[in-house]
Scaffold this motif. Structure first.
Motif, PDB file in Angstrom:
ATOM      1  N   UNK A  33      -5.052  40.558  29.685  1.00 44.88           N
ATOM      2  CA  UNK A  33      -3.867  41.006  30.419  1.00 44.88           C
ATOM      3  C   UNK A  33      -3.023  39.801  30.826  1.00 44.88           C
ATOM      4  N   UNK A  34      -3.689  38.800  31.364  1.00 45.64           N
ATOM      5  CA  UNK A  34      -2.972  37.614  31.831  1.00 45.64           C
ATOM      6  C   UNK A  34      -2.340  36.852  30.666  1.00 45.64           C
ATOM      7  N   UNK A  35      -3.096  36.709  29.574  1.00 46.84           N
ATOM      8  CA  UNK A  35      -2.613  35.915  28.439  1.00 46.84           C
ATOM      9  C   UNK A  35      -1.467  36.596  27.692  1.00 46.84           C
ATOM     10  N   UNK A  36      -1.552  37.917  27.542  1.00 51.30           N
ATOM     11  CA  UNK A  36      -0.613  38.611  26.654  1.00 51.30           C
ATOM     12  C   UNK A  36       0.479  39.407  27.371  1.00 51.30           C
ATOM     13  N   UNK A  37       0.214  39.802  28.605  1.00 49.53           N
ATOM     14  CA  UNK A  37       1.126  40.782  29.218  1.00 49.53           C
ATOM     15  C   UNK A  37       1.658  40.366  30.578  1.00 49.53           C
ATOM     16  N   UNK A  38       1.629  39.081  30.827  1.00 50.93           N
ATOM     17  CA  UNK A  38       2.058  38.568  32.119  1.00 50.93           C
ATOM     18  C   UNK A  38       3.482  38.997  32.469  1.00 50.93           C
ATOM     19  N   UNK A  39       4.382  38.826  31.505  1.00 53.87           N
ATOM     20  CA  UNK A  39       5.789  39.167  31.756  1.00 53.87           C
ATOM     21  C   UNK A  39       5.984  40.671  31.917  1.00 53.87           C
ATOM     22  N   UNK A  40       5.241  41.387  31.122  1.00 52.28           N
ATOM     23  CA  UNK A  40       5.306  42.854  31.157  1.00 52.28           C
ATOM     24  C   UNK A  40       5.009  43.381  32.562  1.00 52.28           C
ATOM     25  N   UNK A  41       4.114  42.678  33.265  1.00 55.34           N
ATOM     26  CA  UNK A  41       3.683  43.126  34.587  1.00 55.34           C
ATOM     27  C   UNK A  41       4.784  43.070  35.644  1.00 55.34           C
ATOM     28  N   UNK A  42       5.649  42.067  35.525  1.00 53.06           N
ATOM     29  CA  UNK A  42       6.565  41.836  36.635  1.00 53.06           C
ATOM     30  C   UNK A  42       7.620  42.929  36.727  1.00 53.06           C
ATOM     31  N   UNK A  48     -11.730  46.762  38.478  1.00 50.89           N
ATOM     32  CA  UNK A  48     -11.403  46.075  39.729  1.00 50.89           C
ATOM     33  C   UNK A  48     -10.887  44.661  39.452  1.00 50.89           C
ATOM     34  N   UNK A  49     -11.462  44.041  38.431  1.00 51.37           N
ATOM     35  CA  UNK A  49     -11.028  42.695  38.078  1.00 51.37           C
ATOM     36  C   UNK A  49      -9.575  42.712  37.589  1.00 51.37           C
ATOM     37  N   UNK A  50      -9.236  43.729  36.814  1.00 49.55           N
ATOM     38  CA  UNK A  50      -7.853  43.852  36.343  1.00 49.55           C
ATOM     39  C   UNK A  50      -6.912  44.058  37.534  1.00 49.55           C
ATOM     40  N   UNK A  51      -7.340  44.915  38.462  1.00 50.68           N
ATOM     41  CA  UNK A  51      -6.515  45.144  39.651  1.00 50.68           C
ATOM     42  C   UNK A  51      -6.300  43.834  40.424  1.00 50.68           C
ATOM     43  N   UNK A  52      -7.387  43.100  40.646  1.00 51.08           N
ATOM     44  CA  UNK A  52      -7.285  41.856  41.408  1.00 51.08           C
ATOM     45  C   UNK A  52      -6.408  40.834  40.679  1.00 51.08           C
ATOM     46  N   UNK A  53      -6.493  40.849  39.332  1.00 54.13           N
ATOM     47  CA  UNK A  53      -5.691  39.910  38.552  1.00 54.13           C
ATOM     48  C   UNK A  53      -4.204  40.244  38.669  1.00 54.13           C
ATOM     49  N   UNK A  54      -3.903  41.531  38.678  1.00 60.13           N
ATOM     50  CA  UNK A  54      -2.497  41.923  38.834  1.00 60.13           C
ATOM     51  C   UNK A  54      -1.965  41.387  40.163  1.00 60.13           C
ATOM     52  N   UNK A  55      -2.746  41.575  41.215  1.00 62.25           N
ATOM     53  CA  UNK A  55      -2.314  41.083  42.528  1.00 62.25           C
ATOM     54  C   UNK A  55      -2.155  39.565  42.509  1.00 62.25           C
ATOM     55  N   UNK A  56      -3.061  38.894  41.819  1.00 62.56           N
ATOM     56  CA  UNK A  56      -2.987  37.433  41.761  1.00 62.56           C
ATOM     57  C   UNK A  56      -1.740  36.977  40.996  1.00 62.56           C
ATOM     58  N   UNK A  57      -1.362  37.753  39.968  1.00 58.89           N
ATOM     59  CA  UNK A  57      -0.240  37.342  39.119  1.00 58.89           C
ATOM     60  C   UNK A  57       1.120  37.743  39.688  1.00 58.89           C
ATOM     61  N   UNK A  58       1.205  38.966  40.193  1.00 61.70           N
ATOM     62  CA  UNK A  58       2.514  39.442  40.654  1.00 61.70           C
ATOM     63  C   UNK A  58       2.517  39.912  42.105  1.00 61.70           C
TER      64      UNK A  58
END
Ligand code: SF4
Length: 291
Positions: free
Chosen positions: A252-261, A280-290
């Motif tokens: 998710x972080x490597x490929x879809x970072x921009x998509x998330x914002x 849960x890890x994906x959820x936490x990563x989203x919070x960390x990224x955006x």
């Protein structure tokens, strides 16, 4: 990520995480290992990197072929195995076999055998190369056929005959089974359909689709070779066009970072082989990224 002030609302689908068939197989393997046994699983218990690493850290091995294991304890995974293979491993004097074939899969295997014995041409809809289908078809008699739910041209394998018995792989979409049953009805006189779509798959799909309908974007987490995860992604994309399928938080972080914002709300779900912690890890990563 700094260009947007939006902190997305992130929700995980209600009944996501491992199905009990997979959980039980993992628990049985771990339990046997805790008892000090030399445990090998026949094939991967689950297509999940984190779980694979955990099992191997515990000293649980994996063999691709029954021929590779002569002693110790062998765990048959939830998908089950072909009848001949089960017989083969049970015949090894030095080997203890723990059969963790899911009860739903056992029911499909039994239904296949019963239909074949009653003279029905068994027609199985699913993926030919899926281990569960390989197992179930081994009980389905000489005349059986397997058709692909994604490729209608394979349905022509169904013969025009008197008696047809229809079964499905446990993880296909119910409407595919309905369509296929209607197709078979036009080719026979006596049709029997055994609904072998797993209820766990149904509730997971239902919860995921409800969530997909309520969010702006949807993330389906699971192995790229997991057929039920792929189908879940298709189903979610029907109601939420902004649906992506990722293996894990790193992808998710490597490929879809921009998509998330800029997304106001994001839903997360996973396939049969995706544990809760991955979601849960994906959820936490989203919070960390955006966040
Ligand atoms: S998806 Fe259903 S049939 Fe397959 S292992 Fe899980 S509980 Fe069993």
């Amino acid at each position: 990520a700094m260009t947007t002030a939006i902190r997305p609302e992130v929700r995980i689908a209600e009944r996501a995480g491992f199905c009990y068939g997979v959980r039980l197989a993992i628990d049985k393997a771990k339990h046997a290992r805790d008892e000090g046994k030399e445990v090998t699983t026949l094939g991967q218990l689950v297509h999940n990197p984190g779980i694979k690493a955990d099992l191997s850290d515990r000293g649980i091995k994996t063999a691709d072929l029954a021929d590779q294991v002569e002693g110790g304890t062998l765990v048959i995974r939830a998908h089950g195995v072909p009848a001949g293979e089960l017989e083969q491993v049970r015949g090894k004097p030095e080997l203890e076999v723990i059969d963790a074939t899911c009860t739903w899969v056992v029911q499909s295997q039994k239904a296949a055998a019963e239909l074949a014995a009653a003279g029905y041409t068994v027609c199985i809809i699913g993926h030919e190369d899926h281990p569960e289908v390989k197992g179930v078809r081994s009980y389905a008699g000489d005349k059986h056929v397997v058709v692909d739910d994604m490729d209608r041209s394979t349905w022509e394998r169904v013969p025009h005959t008197k008696k047809i018995g229809v079964l499905s792989q446990s993880t296909i979409l119910p409407y595919k089974l309905e369509e296929f049953a209607a197709f078979c009805l036009r080719r026979c006189h006596d049709l029997r359909v055994v609904n072998t779509v797993c209820p766990v798959t149904l509730t997971r799909q239902a919860d995921s689709v409800v969530l997909a309908g309520e969010v702006e974007a949807m993330i389906v987490v699971g192995g790229k070779n997991s057929s039920n995860t792929k189908e879940l992604a298709v189903k979610c994309a029907d109601v939420c066009p902004a649906t992506i399928h990722v293996a894990d938080a790193d992808e998710l972080e490597a490929e879809h970072r921009d998509w998330l914002s800029g997304k106001a709300s994001i839903g997360i779900t996973g396939g049969t082989s995706t544990p809760e912690v991955d979601l849960e890890e994906v959820r936490d990563r989203i919070y960390a990224l955006v966040g």
